[in-house]
Design an enzyme around this catalytic site. Structure first.
Site, PDB file in Angstrom:
ATOM      1  N   ASN A 103      40.142  47.175  39.913  1.00 29.13           N
ATOM      2  CA  ASN A 103      38.887  46.962  40.628  1.00 29.13           C
ATOM      3  C   ASN A 103      37.658  47.007  39.724  1.00 29.13           C
ATOM      4  O   ASN A 103      36.712  46.245  39.891  1.00 29.13           O
ATOM      5  CB  ASN A 103      38.757  48.007  41.738  1.00 29.13           C
ATOM      6  CG  ASN A 103      37.701  47.605  42.752  1.00 29.13           C
ATOM      7  OD1 ASN A 103      37.218  46.478  42.710  1.00 29.13           O
ATOM      8  ND2 ASN A 103      37.345  48.505  43.626  1.00 29.13           N
ATOM      9  N   PRO A 141      45.299  51.393  39.068  1.00 28.91           N
ATOM     10  CA  PRO A 141      44.852  51.662  37.695  1.00 28.91           C
ATOM     11  C   PRO A 141      44.501  50.361  36.970  1.00 28.91           C
ATOM     12  O   PRO A 141      45.012  49.303  37.308  1.00 28.91           O
ATOM     13  CB  PRO A 141      46.075  52.321  37.050  1.00 28.91           C
ATOM     14  CG  PRO A 141      47.229  51.852  37.857  1.00 28.91           C
ATOM     15  CD  PRO A 141      46.725  51.624  39.246  1.00 28.91           C
ATOM     16  N   GLU A 142      43.659  50.475  35.992  1.00 30.52           N
ATOM     17  CA  GLU A 142      43.294  49.316  35.183  1.00 30.52           C
ATOM     18  C   GLU A 142      44.305  49.154  34.059  1.00 30.52           C
ATOM     19  O   GLU A 142      44.947  50.119  33.641  1.00 30.52           O
ATOM     20  CB  GLU A 142      41.892  49.517  34.588  1.00 30.52           C
ATOM     21  CG  GLU A 142      40.817  49.879  35.590  1.00 30.52           C
ATOM     22  CD  GLU A 142      40.354  48.693  36.433  1.00 30.52           C
ATOM     23  OE1 GLU A 142      40.601  47.538  36.022  1.00 30.52           O
ATOM     24  OE2 GLU A 142      39.768  48.921  37.491  1.00 30.52           O
TER      25      GLU A 142
END
Ligand code: ZN
Length: 284
Positions: A171, A2-3
């Site tokens: 990512n 997760p960001e």
């Protein structure tokens, strides 16, 4: 992975639902904490640290003073959801790992990658290794740059994901930050002309996505490019589509150790982000 902005938003929602509330019951569906009962404990706050969530609780007034932290990490699949008391869950019950009930809400953690309860003073054991948090109150760009530079040969796209250097980039932001800096993700840290500027850009992108709505990194124009692009991403997920700066088709490739397949995928413009070294293997 997760960001950081996802974790920040999850923490804000959980804090709103739980802070100041006393638990009526707790149900930990992991063997190590299956018998733990936190009924009577009061949630003081919920805070994000990088991609970790820390729910801090204080012992009931009649008990000995104490502070515990429910530490969780969402990994790829995990989520926390807030329901009205007795509300119907939107995920399968067998994936629930933690159920916390207060007078006003049922809070359920599904498919959590990590779930443990630790004494609050021991939090540094689980998040102490993290580098400065891009979304944290104590963000320290100089320290993050210093940590990145300790491994100058590491590809920048790998170093940005290493939470020991700085916390919060997943990512999507890794790909977008490299594009905006005009740097190939496989380029070594030492080849990035302006590391601090790159981190500032990543921080701006993350902060712009703390509100409701879908994540967007492309909301302003680029220098030298006419017109405003439609909101979306610059390169992430845009394989074969034209680069919004130069029109060259965006490429997709794999980078770094094969620990998590999802995190190995990079997107980049071969013209705006030149010289992919040999270890960026094309997979498309
Ligand atoms: Zn381009």
């Amino acid at each position: 992975m997760p960001e950081g902005d996802s974790i920040w938003r999850a923490a804000a929602e959980l804090h709103k639902a739980l802070a100041g509330q006393t638990l009526r019951s707790s149900d930990f569906r992991v063997p190590r904490f299956a018998t733990l009962d936190l009924a009577g404990w009061t949630v003081s706050e919920v805070v994000p640290r990088g991609k970790h969530l820390l729910m801090r609780l204080l012992a009931p007034a009649e008990a000995a003073p104490g502070a515990l932290t429910i530490h969780s990490h969402l990994k790829m699949e995990g989520s926390w959801q807030v329901y009205a008391p007795g509300g119907r869950w939107r995920k399968p019950g067998h994936t629930a790992r933690c159920v916390l009930r207060t007078a006003t809400a049922d809070v359920v953690g599904f498919s959590l990658g990590t779930l443990e309860v630790i004494p609050t003073p021991d939090e540094s054991r689980v998040v102490g290794h993290l580098g400065p948090d891009l979304l944290g109150p104590d963000w320290d760009a100089e320290e993050a740059v210093r940590r990145l530079r300790t491994a100058p040969d590491t590809p920048i796209g790998v170093a940005l994901l290493d939470q020991r250097n700085l916390a919060g980039i997943g990512n999507i932001y890794r790909c977008e930050a490299c594009f905006l800096a005009g740097v190939h993700p496989a380029a070594p840290v030492s080849a990035v002309p302006d590391l601090a500027g790159m981190l500032t850009e990543a921080k701006v992108l993350l902060e712009a996505n703390l509100g409701p709505g879908r994540r967007i990194t492309r909301r302003t124009g680029l220098p030298g490019v006419r017109g405003l692009p439609r909101p979306g991403y610059w390169v992430y997920g845009r394989e074969h589509q034209p680069c919004l700066r130069c029109g060259t088709p965006i490429r997709r490739a794999a980078l770094g150790p094969a620990s998590g397949l999802e995190d190995r995928i990079i997107y980049f413009c071969p013209k705006c982000q030149p010289s992919p070294p040999a270890d960026a293997t094309e997979i498309s």
